[in-house]
Design an enzyme around this catalytic site. Sequence first.
Site, short mmCIF file in Angstrom:
data_model
loop_
_atom_site.label_atom_id
_atom_site.label_comp_id
_atom_site.label_asym_id
_atom_site.label_seq_id
_atom_site.Cartn_x
_atom_site.Cartn_y
_atom_site.Cartn_z
N HIS A 56 -5.78 -1.68 -11.19
CA HIS A 56 -4.64 -1.53 -10.26
C HIS A 56 -4.11 -0.11 -10.35
O HIS A 56 -3.41 0.23 -11.28
CB HIS A 56 -3.53 -2.51 -10.60
N LYS B 83 -5.19 5.73 -16.61
CA LYS B 83 -5.19 4.28 -16.81
C LYS B 83 -6.24 4.02 -17.88
O LYS B 83 -7.29 4.61 -17.87
CB LYS B 83 -5.58 3.56 -15.52
N TYR C 250 -4.07 -9.98 0.47
CA TYR C 250 -3.03 -9.98 -0.55
C TYR C 250 -2.99 -8.67 -1.34
O TYR C 250 -1.94 -8.05 -1.48
CB TYR C 250 -3.25 -11.15 -1.51
N HIS C 251 -4.14 -8.26 -1.81
CA HIS C 251 -4.17 -7.07 -2.69
C HIS C 251 -3.86 -5.79 -1.94
O HIS C 251 -3.43 -4.82 -2.52
CB HIS C 251 -5.53 -6.99 -3.38
N TYR D 276 -2.13 -20.25 -9.61
CA TYR D 276 -3.19 -19.45 -10.25
C TYR D 276 -2.82 -19.26 -11.72
O TYR D 276 -1.71 -18.83 -12.02
CB TYR D 276 -3.19 -18.13 -9.51
N ASP E 270 -8.29 -2.47 -16.36
CA ASP E 270 -7.34 -2.78 -15.31
C ASP E 270 -7.46 -1.75 -14.18
O ASP E 270 -7.26 -0.57 -14.40
CB ASP E 270 -5.93 -2.77 -15.92
#
Lengths: 316, 711
Positions: free
Chosen positions: B593, B587, B231-232, B77, B591
């Site tokens: 996350h 944050k 995955y996340h 990736y 983004d």
Amino acid sequence: MNEFLKDRRSLSKAITLIESSLVKDQEKASELIEKIMPNTGDSLRIGISGVPGVGKSTFIESLGMYLINKRHKVAVLAVDPSSPIHGGSILGDKTRMEKLSSQDNAYIRPSPTKGTLGGVGKKTREIILLCEAAGYDIILIETVGVGQSEIEVHSMSDFFLMLMLPGAGDELQGIKKGILEIVDAIAVNKAEDDNQTQAKVACQHYQNALHILEHKPHWTPPVLSCSALKSIGIEDIWNKIKEFEKITKDNGEFKNKRLKNNQFWFEQIVNHKMITDIKSLPEWENLRTDVLSGIITPQLASLKLFDALYSKKGKK
Amino acid sequence: MSNLEEWKKLAAKESKSDTPIEKLSKDTLENIKIKPLYTQEDLKNLDYLDNLPGIDPFIRGPRATMYTGRPWTIRQYAGFSTAEESNAFYKKTLAGGGQGVSVAFDLATHRGYDSDHPRVTGDVGKAGVAIDSVEDTKVLFDQIPLDKVSVSMTMNGAVLPILANYIVAAEEQGVPSEKLRGTIQNDILKEFMVRNTYIYPPKPSMKIIADIFEYTSKKMPLFNSISISGYHMQEAGADAALELAYTIADGKEYIETAIGAGLKIDDFAPRLSFFFGIGMNFYMEIAKLRAARLLWSEVVSKYNPSNIKSKMLRTHCQTSGWSLTEQDPYNNIIRTTVEAMAAVFGGTQSLHTNSFDEAIALPTEFSAKIARNTQLILQEESGITNTVDPWGGSYFMESLTNEIANKAREIMSEVDENGGMASAIEKGLPKLRIEKAAALKQAKIDSGAEVIVGVNKYINDKEDPVDVLEIDNEKVRTHQVQQLEKIKSQRNNAEVEKALKALEKSAETMEGNTLELAVNAARVRCTVGEITQALEKSWGRYQATSQTVSGVYGKNLEKNETWMGVMEQVKTFEKNQGRRPRMLVAKMGQDGHDRGAKVIASAFADAGFDIDLAPLFSTPEEVAKQAIENDVHVIGVSSQAAGHKTLIPLLLSELKKLNAEDIIVVIGGVIPKQDYQFLLDSGVKDIFGPGTPIQESTDRVIKHILQANKE
């Protein structure tokens, strides 16, 4: 606007001072309140309550944005009653008021609670005054509907709005009867998409419920529906609030209610002071221990405690 | 005496315990007990022991010959800030034997903003390529034959304009959509759960997915319409059982959505693909992939497919980014190798191996090469590919596969009880479970119960800085803005207007296929931002509600001296200052996350701080305003996507402008050592790199606050 509160920073610092638990801060805070008193009172104080999940923050975001667009200055006082026993609070109010929180004409202050029951902080009244002195003309006071807190918010607001969920019956039972007696309006929120029929049913239900209660002669609390998420029905609710303001200002009820609120506030200050004073006596802990070990009856212990309180005062 | 009895005696002697099995058993985070020995006994009640690869329920692999015929696909990736640079990289990879390209987009694109939008100043070109229109997409795939090269696109929020751009770019290359091969991630449910790069609310988001399923089933038969991603979740802190269960449950929800939209199971199910994360829990990860295929086959069977491929789970895997450490970063090469082995023993179809520097910054050419070579060595040198599913029949592996499948079934039935995944997500259930698992894992690491070499054991005395890739975000933005102006001056505005109106109407009525309309819009050069906004008019932008867990840290660190010291300092502070220390956790930029931010909020609250949470995607100006309103002592910025060098100076200058320089700013997350001095010089008080134990960061923050209040 008061010169002590000329910008956002000074207002924030003043609120911190009011909320401080230090004795020296509390003295300064009282002085400050006295000083700003002439600049207060010129706002509309709106209490907003409802069960968790009813969408209070989203409603405030929507109503707040509507008012900002009408050139009002809006202060939001959010009190989080769910403070854990250990550790501090996590206050996420602004995450639910994303748009409003970025507006220049909006001021949002969440307060962590500590040791106060109910959904309202001890200092919310003083904070309302500070916001007024800083030029905010609409004050929204948010609280979670968990019993006692609605009464508290009602006692510091000019208009008390209760938010309800669509779907009737169950909710009615969750709301204490006394609460319906003090509301100035009910708004059934989340009237959107598949909920619309249910919202209509709920409106009908609350209308019936309110109908059998006795109300003030000048105002019958309306039941409206809205979707805070989609900003539908917000204007109608605002118009009702304005109508209420006009009627009560014309007939003097507005002023009466504020004076009543002051009386309630006075009683609360006294109650609070009494309890703090009593609990700070050395006899308080001693007598509690004695009652627990069965050496003394509760009645006798309380008499001794009050003796101690008054004799100490006398000595002064 | 049976053999087993004899073993027990020997084990008792060696372990100096009367109950050796109990003493030597280990509890995993999934709450599965790993015994020191497995025997034939453990296979007694297991089904499917005679299962063979390529045969339903595919426990041993989706294809009969697996890697013995052809190894897994190496799919790295990557995305560099501009379409030009990314294109050059892809061409180089393809020339070097790569079979496909995998595109990473920048954060602005993910969230459907054009590069000239004021909210994304710090995000353009960060963490991937900036794409504003079909013109950028054409540059991205220039001289790459889209009928031969498979393209994987990690896109979830802005799927419509990105997929539309890809289709139109191919069309103008002379490749019809029927020949397009590749995958679009398109997994919006996990965005609501953990990754937060959504745009619209859940309901319209699910309509978009149904529209894409419909369109691809008719016009793109070789294209994987979704990559259902666990995955996340793992990156956000989920244990293997949660990741497995929620991923399969997401898949089930997508099936329901497609069937609700009138599709037949065999129309789309063969094109559903999966994506799992592979962490350091070696055996568990192998078992997870084997169990995933079993569970998926069980789920799809209920829809009575006639095509066997509908029941076959095919997956991509990526080694864990979470397991990478900033400290002693070369250790990450070894971690990635171990994880890559677990992925291939588990039977993955394609694999991305992380670069060792990804805990610090985006990969350099050097680190990317090592990551790719890790896979080449496994394929070419180790002999691992010579036999299919070497773990089949292992007492331990078969038993573990069964156990994790059972754990996942339990979690999936909880989801069912809550009305399926979409409704469970709306209630916040999976998010809360994952956050709790994350807090528990972090607490175990901070207390030393879980070892990470170089972080909480065998710590280096001195860390040498590693070379990192710098991105000149301002340069990329200027370039993109110029391109946008050029496109807007050359296109036919009446056609643009018409195409956007059609999208607006479709959003309003919830009728028509939005992908088809987006393709029409892309063709007449509507931009990513314009297409997104047209739908946003009726649908709005989704706003997540934040939930946080509390108490997990306090409990796990009760015996930690530093932690108890912090609690004392907080109490003293409160006594002297009249309120608790207060911190805004923020944050900035696009983004999403937020695992780090949530963990920090939860831990600091446990330590006695009052914590304010800023909304996701805030600008520096908004954060400064919130900090002032809430009158916090400190702002804790969490940064994962390299925006800090733009955003932090903006935040500090805004605070200065508002006469609030005394508010302390600290920052944590993925920050390269090279940037420390720059940040400290700008006025940041402290920096917490990845792996800083919570007790240490709370201690440092409270000390900063005490110091500042003394002055």
